[in-house]
Design a protein around this motif. Structure first.
Motif, PDB file in Angstrom:
ATOM      1  N   ALA A  30       0.716  -1.283   0.066  1.00 49.40           N
ATOM      2  CA  ALA A  30      -0.101   0.065  -0.028  1.00 49.40           C
ATOM      3  C   ALA A  30       0.899   1.443   0.173  1.00 49.40           C
ATOM      4  N   ILE A  31       1.935   1.070   0.795  1.00 45.74           N
ATOM      5  CA  ILE A  31       2.757   2.332   0.933  1.00 45.74           C
ATOM      6  C   ILE A  31       3.660   2.490  -0.611  1.00 45.74           C
ATOM      7  N   ASN A  32       3.850   1.613  -1.165  1.00 43.85           N
ATOM      8  CA  ASN A  32       4.360   1.840  -2.410  1.00 43.85           C
ATOM      9  C   ASN A  32       3.495   2.400  -3.608  1.00 43.85           C
ATOM     10  N   MET A  33       2.201   1.802  -3.515  1.00 39.02           N
ATOM     11  CA  MET A  33       1.152   2.365  -4.403  1.00 39.02           C
ATOM     12  C   MET A  33       0.868   3.790  -3.968  1.00 39.02           C
ATOM     13  N   LEU A  34       0.872   4.281  -2.804  1.00 40.67           N
ATOM     14  CA  LEU A  34       0.467   5.547  -2.547  1.00 40.67           C
ATOM     15  C   LEU A  34       1.828   6.457  -3.165  1.00 40.67           C
ATOM     16  N   GLU A  35       3.002   5.858  -2.737  1.00 40.01           N
ATOM     17  CA  GLU A  35       4.089   6.814  -3.395  1.00 40.01           C
ATOM     18  C   GLU A  35       3.954   6.661  -4.901  1.00 40.01           C
ATOM     19  N   LYS A  36       3.702   5.672  -5.482  1.00 42.71           N
ATOM     20  CA  LYS A  36       3.701   5.666  -7.180  1.00 42.71           C
ATOM     21  C   LYS A  36       2.727   6.603  -7.511  1.00 42.71           C
ATOM     22  N   GLU A  37       1.363   6.748  -6.941  1.00 41.19           N
ATOM     23  CA  GLU A  37       0.494   7.805  -7.336  1.00 41.19           C
ATOM     24  C   GLU A  37       0.548   9.046  -6.610  1.00 41.19           C
ATOM     25  N   GLN A  38       1.745   9.530  -6.211  1.00 35.95           N
ATOM     26  CA  GLN A  38       2.064  10.511  -5.498  1.00 35.95           C
ATOM     27  C   GLN A  38       1.124  11.042  -4.341  1.00 35.95           C
ATOM     28  N   LEU A  39       0.603  10.051  -3.579  1.00 35.72           N
ATOM     29  CA  LEU A  39      -0.506  10.270  -2.607  1.00 35.72           C
ATOM     30  C   LEU A  39       0.042   9.861  -1.162  1.00 35.72           C
ATOM     31  N   LEU A  40       1.188   9.509  -0.990  1.00 34.68           N
ATOM     32  CA  LEU A  40       1.760   9.262   0.271  1.00 34.68           C
ATOM     33  C   LEU A  40       1.732  10.343   1.228  1.00 34.68           C
ATOM     34  N   HIS A  41       1.890  11.433   1.083  1.00 39.50           N
ATOM     35  CA  HIS A  41       1.508  12.765   1.863  1.00 39.50           C
ATOM     36  C   HIS A  41       0.057  12.676   2.375  1.00 39.50           C
ATOM     37  N   PHE A  43      -1.444  10.187   3.891  1.00 37.31           N
ATOM     38  CA  PHE A  43      -1.526   9.106   4.686  1.00 37.31           C
ATOM     39  C   PHE A  43      -1.188   9.634   5.962  1.00 37.31           C
ATOM     40  N   THR A  44      -1.975   9.606   6.830  1.00 39.26           N
ATOM     41  CA  THR A  44      -1.990  10.362   8.143  1.00 39.26           C
ATOM     42  C   THR A  44      -2.345   9.615   9.374  1.00 39.26           C
ATOM     43  N   MET A  45      -2.945   8.666   9.272  1.00 39.59           N
ATOM     44  CA  MET A  45      -3.435   7.734  10.238  1.00 39.59           C
ATOM     45  C   MET A  45      -3.364   6.212  10.149  1.00 39.59           C
ATOM     46  N   ILE A  46      -3.034   5.283  11.003  1.00 43.22           N
ATOM     47  CA  ILE A  46      -2.981   3.955  11.012  1.00 43.22           C
ATOM     48  C   ILE A  46      -4.005   3.759  12.192  1.00 43.22           C
ATOM     49  N   HIS A  47      -4.868   2.531  11.981  1.00 41.02           N
ATOM     50  CA  HIS A  47      -5.877   2.007  12.801  1.00 41.02           C
ATOM     51  C   HIS A  47      -5.928   0.574  13.121  1.00 41.02           C
ATOM     52  N   LEU A  74       6.710   2.702   9.433  1.00 37.35           N
ATOM     53  CA  LEU A  74       5.990   3.243   8.245  1.00 37.35           C
ATOM     54  C   LEU A  74       6.508   4.795   8.090  1.00 37.35           C
ATOM     55  N   ARG A  75       6.707   5.520   9.133  1.00 41.83           N
ATOM     56  CA  ARG A  75       7.134   6.958   8.993  1.00 41.83           C
ATOM     57  C   ARG A  75       8.742   6.619   8.352  1.00 41.83           C
ATOM     58  N   LYS A  76       9.557   5.859   8.765  1.00 44.57           N
ATOM     59  CA  LYS A  76      10.847   5.633   8.113  1.00 44.57           C
ATOM     60  C   LYS A  76      10.814   5.019   6.809  1.00 44.57           C
ATOM     61  N   LYS A  77       9.478   4.560   6.328  1.00 46.59           N
ATOM     62  CA  LYS A  77       9.397   4.199   5.006  1.00 46.59           C
ATOM     63  C   LYS A  77       8.939   5.403   3.963  1.00 46.59           C
ATOM     64  N   GLY A  78       8.841   6.742   4.590  1.00 48.57           N
ATOM     65  CA  GLY A  78       8.459   7.736   3.772  1.00 48.57           C
ATOM     66  C   GLY A  78       7.212   8.485   4.297  1.00 48.57           C
ATOM     67  N   ALA A  79       6.393   7.839   4.945  1.00 48.61           N
ATOM     68  CA  ALA A  79       4.897   8.196   5.437  1.00 48.61           C
ATOM     69  C   ALA A  79       5.068   9.459   6.429  1.00 48.61           C
ATOM     70  N   GLU A  80       5.964  10.764   6.137  1.00 45.59           N
ATOM     71  CA  GLU A  80       5.991  11.644   6.919  1.00 45.59           C
ATOM     72  C   GLU A  80       4.920  12.405   7.505  1.00 45.59           C
ATOM     73  N   ASN A  81       3.612  12.297   6.941  1.00 46.92           N
ATOM     74  CA  ASN A  81       2.496  12.831   7.293  1.00 46.92           C
ATOM     75  C   ASN A  81       1.853  12.088   8.292  1.00 46.92           C
ATOM     76  N   LEU A  82       2.160  10.947   8.394  1.00 46.37           N
ATOM     77  CA  LEU A  82       1.582   9.773   9.463  1.00 46.37           C
ATOM     78  C   LEU A  82       2.033  10.384  10.819  1.00 46.37           C
ATOM     79  N   GLN A  83       0.820  10.695  11.441  1.00 47.84           N
ATOM     80  CA  GLN A  83       0.926  11.460  12.759  1.00 47.84           C
ATOM     81  C   GLN A  83      -0.143  10.838  13.800  1.00 47.84           C
ATOM     82  N   CYS A  84      -1.120   9.914  13.294  1.00 43.48           N
ATOM     83  CA  CYS A  84      -2.073   9.553  14.192  1.00 43.48           C
ATOM     84  C   CYS A  84      -2.016   7.883  14.283  1.00 43.48           C
ATOM     85  N   VAL A  85      -2.198   7.467  15.534  1.00 42.76           N
ATOM     86  CA  VAL A  85      -2.723   6.283  15.678  1.00 42.76           C
ATOM     87  C   VAL A  85      -4.031   5.994  16.219  1.00 42.76           C
TER      88      VAL A  85
END
Length: 431
Positions: A30-41, A43-47, A74-85
């Motif tokens: 999923a991270i790769n798909m978001l990055e490929k579509e330039q949507l990784l930014h 991605f803000t929450m995991i549940h 996940l943040r180390k994988k580039g999901a820098e806007n992930l800030q919520c759990v």
């Protein structure tokens, strides 16, 4: 989808075989798909969710550590806007009303402290910012908001009073002994005489099965034993409560309630969830009748049976002379939406109680009447117009009624169909 699982009925909500969530492999994809579509930014929450009504804090602590490490990775994988759990639900409601039988082994303070501490320490150790924490504890939030109130219609043993006793001129010896026990029982011998009466009843019922005593003898047996039970309880009500506890299964009373457990307490029937129950008046008097509760549905499962490990005690009342209401508490989570029209019972009449700011008064608002019988039939796809037409035709074809009689019967019929299926009673106040 965490490896960690919860406990209890909903434990299957967590674990690697859970219906919900993404595996580690799927997360990376999923991270790769978001990055490929330039949507990784975006991605803000995991549940995650490991179940409802988690009774033990240990599985939750393991799940929090697992989720915290996933967040940091996940943040180390580039999901820098992930800030919520979002830790999902699971915060348990304390349903028990019996000492030493708690539904959870933690406090709200311990729960929140463990969540915050664990996520903060993981973020610190992995050099990532502390996440914002969200929770979805719907049961914990909603359970307290509703109470089911049900009147008691009948006590099973009320028909057994001295008026029902029909002793003969010559009675079987064991019935004479029961009569003597009833007249001579005092506080000192109460438990002994109770045990004697129960033994006599078993012997007399066997004699009835063998044809040695008749139906009147059997009736007198039942009446006398119930009279002895009531007298024993009355004699012991000021004694040490443990003496009544010793005989509670033998002296239990059946209370018939004007409600449907299938409709209003479906979690009791479906999940064996116990709800706190207590009388709503006589709170200055100790209840001394061990109780089982029956609803008015024609289903044998519509009963909260007596449980010696979790006993319910209620008062001995004469409901022909005074009203007696029971309250079932913590029913605000799921019970209303899960309630079924089993036996064609609709939801009871509902209303909100709003308390004034000065705490000196209240008002009833948001009144929602229970559905009528016709409404329920219509919801179940019966042709109510056809039903009404057929009933009206049957009345018209009844030759034993004159026109006024037919008009009166038709009026009564429409009144009945325009009311709900619960029983309506008129209580006569005693002197």
């Amino acid at each position: 989808r965490l490896h960690s699982t919860g406990m209890g009925i909903w434990a299957k909500s967590g674990g690697i075989n859970s219906k919900f969530g993404l595996t580690s492999t799927e997360l990376l994809e999923a991270i790769n798909m978001l990055e490929k579509e330039q949507l990784l930014h975006k991605f803000t929450m995991i549940h995650f969710h490991i179940g409802s009504q988690i009774s033990d804090i240990s599985p939750l602590k393991r799940a929090i550590r697992e989720a915290g490490n996933i967040y940091a990775e996940l943040r180390k994988k580039g999901a820098e806007n992930l800030q919520c759990v979002n830790i999902g639900g699971g915060l348990a409601v304390e349903y028990t009303q019996h000492e030493g039988a708690n539904n959870r082994n933690y406090t709200l303070s311990e729960f929140s402290g463990d969540v915050v501490f664990s996520l903060r320490e993981i973020a610190k150790n992995k050099n990532e910012p502390e996440p914002d924490i969200f929770i979805e504890s719907g049961r914990f939030i909603a359970a307290n908001h509703a109470v089911l109130v049900a009147p008691v219609l009948e006590l099973f043993s009320q028909e057994y009073d001295e008026k029902a006793l029909r002793l003969k001129e010559h009675n079987p010896p064991l019935i004479e002994e029961l009569f003597d026990l009833y007249n001579s029982v005092v506080e000192k011998n109460a438990i002994e005489y109770l045990h004697d009466s129960l033994d006599h009843m078993e012997s007399l019922l066997t004699l009835f099965d063998l044809g040695y005593i008749d139906l009147q003898d059997r009736s007198n047996t039942e009446v006398l034993v119930h009279l002895i039970i009531k007298k024993v309880i009355k004699l012991l009500k000021h004694k040490n409560f443990n003496e009544i506890l010793q005989i509670q299964e033998q002296v239990q009373e059946r209370y018939l309630l004007n409600c449907s457990f299938f409709q209003s307490l479906p979690d009791y029937w479906g999940l064996a969830q116990n709800f706190p129950v207590m009388p709503l008046d006589r709170l200055n008097r100790r209840p001394n009748r061990s109780a089982s509760l029956w609803d008015i549905t024609c289903d044998s499962d519509g009963e909260i049976a007596f449980n010696a490990q979790k006993p319910i005690f209620l008062h001995d009342v004469d409901v022909t002379k005074e009203e007696y209401f029971l309250g079932f508490f913590l029913v605000g989570a799921y019970q209303e939406v899960l309630g079924m029209r089993h036996n064609l019972f609709t939801h009871p009449t509902e209303f909100s109680v709003s308390f004034n700011d000065d705490s000196k008064g209240h008002e009833l608002t948001n009144l929602i009447e229970a559905q009528t019988i016709l409404d329920v039939l219509d919801d179940l796809d019966y042709d109510t117009k056809d039903i009404e037409r057929r009933l009206k035709q049957h009345i018209e074809d009844n030759e034993s009624l004159d026109s006024e009689g037919k008009k009166d019967m038709l009026g009564r019929l429409y009144v009945m169909l325009s009311e709900n299926g619960y029983l309506r009673t008129i209580t006569t106040k005693g002197e």
